[in-house]
Design a protein around this motif. Structure first.
Motif, mmCIF file in Angstrom:
data_model
loop_
_atom_site.group_PDB
_atom_site.id
_atom_site.type_symbol
_atom_site.label_atom_id
_atom_site.label_comp_id
_atom_site.label_asym_id
_atom_site.label_seq_id
_atom_site.Cartn_x
_atom_site.Cartn_y
_atom_site.Cartn_z
ATOM 1 N N GLY A 285 0.804 -1.204 0.000
ATOM 2 C CA GLY A 285 0.000 0.000 0.000
ATOM 3 C C GLY A 285 0.846 1.267 0.000
ATOM 4 O O GLY A 285 2.000 1.240 0.454
ATOM 5 N N TRP A 286 0.273 2.345 -0.519
ATOM 6 C CA TRP A 286 0.950 3.638 -0.571
ATOM 7 C C TRP A 286 0.080 4.707 0.070
ATOM 8 O O TRP A 286 -1.147 4.582 0.099
ATOM 9 C CB TRP A 286 1.256 4.035 -2.027
ATOM 10 C CG TRP A 286 2.485 3.368 -2.567
ATOM 11 C CD1 TRP A 286 2.615 2.052 -2.905
ATOM 12 C CD2 TRP A 286 3.743 3.979 -2.831
ATOM 13 N NE1 TRP A 286 3.882 1.805 -3.360
ATOM 14 C CE2 TRP A 286 4.602 2.970 -3.331
ATOM 15 C CE3 TRP A 286 4.240 5.265 -2.698
ATOM 16 C CZ2 TRP A 286 5.918 3.221 -3.685
ATOM 17 C CZ3 TRP A 286 5.546 5.529 -3.061
ATOM 18 C CH2 TRP A 286 6.377 4.511 -3.547
ATOM 19 N N GLN A 287 0.731 5.748 0.576
ATOM 20 C CA GLN A 287 -0.001 6.834 1.202
ATOM 21 C C GLN A 287 0.781 8.144 1.083
ATOM 22 O O GLN A 287 1.983 8.139 0.791
ATOM 23 C CB GLN A 287 -0.264 6.542 2.677
ATOM 24 C CG GLN A 287 1.009 6.405 3.508
ATOM 25 C CD GLN A 287 0.729 6.080 4.960
ATOM 26 O OE1 GLN A 287 -0.409 6.171 5.402
ATOM 27 N NE2 GLN A 287 1.759 5.710 5.705
ATOM 28 N N VAL A 288 0.090 9.252 1.316
ATOM 29 C CA VAL A 288 0.729 10.570 1.341
ATOM 30 C C VAL A 288 1.379 10.781 2.700
ATOM 31 O O VAL A 288 0.735 10.611 3.735
ATOM 32 C CB VAL A 288 -0.310 11.676 1.077
ATOM 33 C CG1 VAL A 288 0.355 13.048 1.182
ATOM 34 C CG2 VAL A 288 -0.949 11.503 -0.284
ATOM 35 N N ILE A 289 2.660 11.143 2.684
ATOM 36 C CA ILE A 289 3.384 11.403 3.924
ATOM 37 C C ILE A 289 3.240 12.863 4.331
ATOM 38 O O ILE A 289 3.072 13.189 5.511
ATOM 39 C CB ILE A 289 4.870 11.029 3.773
ATOM 40 C CG1 ILE A 289 5.004 9.546 3.437
ATOM 41 C CG2 ILE A 289 5.635 11.350 5.054
ATOM 42 C CD1 ILE A 289 4.404 8.615 4.466
ATOM 43 N N GLY A 290 3.277 13.762 3.372
ATOM 44 C CA GLY A 290 3.173 15.182 3.676
ATOM 45 C C GLY A 290 3.737 16.023 2.558
ATOM 46 O O GLY A 290 3.985 15.539 1.446
ATOM 47 N N SER A 291 3.954 17.291 2.854
ATOM 48 C CA SER A 291 4.463 18.247 1.878
ATOM 49 C C SER A 291 5.874 18.680 2.255
ATOM 50 O O SER A 291 6.226 18.745 3.435
ATOM 51 C CB SER A 291 3.539 19.466 1.826
ATOM 52 O OG SER A 291 4.106 20.478 1.023
ATOM 53 N N LEU A 292 6.686 18.987 1.223
ATOM 54 C CA LEU A 292 8.009 19.559 1.489
ATOM 55 C C LEU A 292 7.904 21.039 1.814
ATOM 56 O O LEU A 292 8.872 21.647 2.254
ATOM 57 C CB LEU A 292 8.918 19.355 0.272
ATOM 58 C CG LEU A 292 9.264 17.914 -0.088
ATOM 59 C CD1 LEU A 292 10.210 17.875 -1.284
ATOM 60 C CD2 LEU A 292 9.882 17.185 1.088
ATOM 61 N N ASP A 293 6.728 21.609 1.607
ATOM 62 C CA ASP A 293 6.483 23.019 1.872
ATOM 63 C C ASP A 293 5.754 23.172 3.208
ATOM 64 O O ASP A 293 4.860 22.388 3.530
ATOM 65 C CB ASP A 293 5.629 23.607 0.747
ATOM 66 C CG ASP A 293 5.748 25.115 0.659
ATOM 67 O OD1 ASP A 293 6.218 25.736 1.630
ATOM 68 O OD2 ASP A 293 5.383 25.672 -0.389
ATOM 69 N N ASP A 294 6.146 24.173 3.961
ATOM 70 C CA ASP A 294 5.447 24.501 5.203
ATOM 71 C C ASP A 294 4.332 25.481 4.868
ATOM 72 O O ASP A 294 4.572 26.669 4.635
ATOM 73 C CB ASP A 294 6.424 25.112 6.208
ATOM 74 C CG ASP A 294 5.753 25.436 7.541
ATOM 75 O OD1 ASP A 294 4.558 25.098 7.703
ATOM 76 O OD2 ASP A 294 6.413 26.026 8.415
#
Length: 402
Positions: A285-294
């Protein structure tokens, strides 16, 4: 969270960007017929050369790190390979173009050097991909065309590490894996998860966008055993051909137009959402970890870089910024009761990201990536600096929609 390196390269869109091997030089297409080569001078990028040969807008650029050759592709249906040579009259080093016989009747849309840099692939609006190799007898680059079963414009291409297989995404809502084996150029490839016998134009895999969107970006994992593609339905799909297993990650944000793998279990995608998003997973499975931008705070207004001068000079008065924003971004002056940042996105990029490229690698993994966008910015991100909740809602929280 560490601050990314941010450079305001120009006040016009950056169509494509690419670095040389040691990252001391940068080649960009600034939404024009010319390509600019820039050199790092202190904390700024300055134009040192202009490559002028195309008649229409340059759509893609790629810089081969080992051979130091640049290939440009354009809407004029041509491509040129640029190599540094010594001018016999002046003795100075210049970039000399070599013609590429593409044999296409529509615009070239994307270009990518192969890993061994002995050939490159050019996607086009002619429902074909030109696989180009050098002909020393005639001193030009010749092409063979991958055509069937492509039914629309090819939007992106990416090479497998074995220098033979090629992934392509197109506007017919398909991502495909082709064999681009050329007998006189390539050694016979070893068997892979994509197949064993690989004559030219063999279809090794064909995958449909889940909701019928254009496939904007494709990419092989570092091993070449996994394929990822981003579609206009705001999804990223990861293909494991052994099963085959296809994992689709749907997003509530805007579509991505570019992606790269940073490791065998992670990738970065970016596009109309104006921020690079990190995905991670495996065949389970795959998922979104987050953004490189704050995205928790508005970025500095006025378009000036933290590491260089503004693309339109050193003036930074409130009145000047008002006229500049109205001209380059279509932003009007604030009305009574609104702040001057009322229409500023809470991301570093203030418009669509057009390119994501690896910038720095260590131990087989990409540690930094670079992005360029319609806002004329070039940004270098540390892949390890991930903030949670990368999505559309936090990005738009600082906007006043009229």
């Amino acid at each position: 969270m560490a601050t990314p390196e941010e450079y305001q390269i120009a006040s016009v869109p950056i169509t494509s960007h690419t670095f040389n091997a040691d990252r001391s030089q940068l080649a960009v297409s600034l939404n024009s017929n010319d390509a600019q080569i820039m050199s790092r001078q202190g904390q700024e990028w300055k134009v040192t050369e202009t490559l002028s040969e195309h008649d229409k807008l340059i759509t893609a650029i790629d810089w081969a790190p080992n051979s130091n050759r640049i290939v440009t592709a354009s809407q004029d249906r041509n491509a040129y390979v640029w190599q540094q040579t010594t001018d016999p009259h002046t003795g100075r080093t210049v970039w000399k173009p070599t013609l590429v016989l593409l044999r296409i009747n529509r615009a070239a849309t994307h270009v990518k050097w192969s890993p061994l840099e002995d050939k490159f692939a050019v996607g086009s609006g002619a429902r074909a991909i030109a696989i180009c190799s050098f002909d020393p007898e005639n001193d030009w680059w010749v092409s063979r065309l991958l055509k069937k079963p492509i039914r629309s414009t090819v939007l992106s291409v990416d090479w497998h590490p074995n220098n033979v297989l090629l992934a392509a995404g197109s506007a017919d809502m398909k991502a495909r894996v082709f064999s681009a084996y050329i007998k006189d150029v390539d050694k016979r490839p070893a068997a892979t998860v994509w197949g064993e016998k690989l004559p030219f134009n063999t279809i090794c895999g064909e995958y449909t966008s889940p909701a019928g969107g254009w496939v904007h970006a494709v990419g092989f994992s570092p091993s070449g055993n996994v394929l990822a593609f981003a579609s206009h339905d705001s999804s990223v799909s990861i293909v494991y051909p052994g099963g085959p297993t296809i994992i689709n990650v749907r997003m509530a944000s805007l579509p991505y137009v570019s992606l790269i793998w940073t490791a065998e279990d992670s990738l970065v995608a970016a596009g109309h959402d104006c921020q690079p998003i990190v995905f991670s997973g495996s065949e389970a499975g795959w998922q979104v970890i987050g953004s490189l931008d704050d995205t928790t705070a508005p970025k500095s207004s006025g378009g000036a870089s933290r590491f260089g001068a503004s693309g339109v000079g050193r003036l930074n008065s409130a009145a000047f910024n008002t006229f500049r924003n109205a001209d380059s971004r279509g932003q009007s002056s604030p009305v009574s009761g609104q702040t001057s940042t009322g229409t500023e996105l809470m991301t570093v990029h203030q418009n669509t990201i057009t390119n994501v490229r690896p910038y720095q690698s260590q131990g087989g993994s990409v540690t930094k990536v670079s992005t360029s966008g319609v806002d004329g910015k070039l940004v270098i991100w540390n892949v390890s600096n991930v903030s949670g909740g990368g999505g559309l809602v936090p990005r738009l929280s600082g906007m006043n929609i009229k």
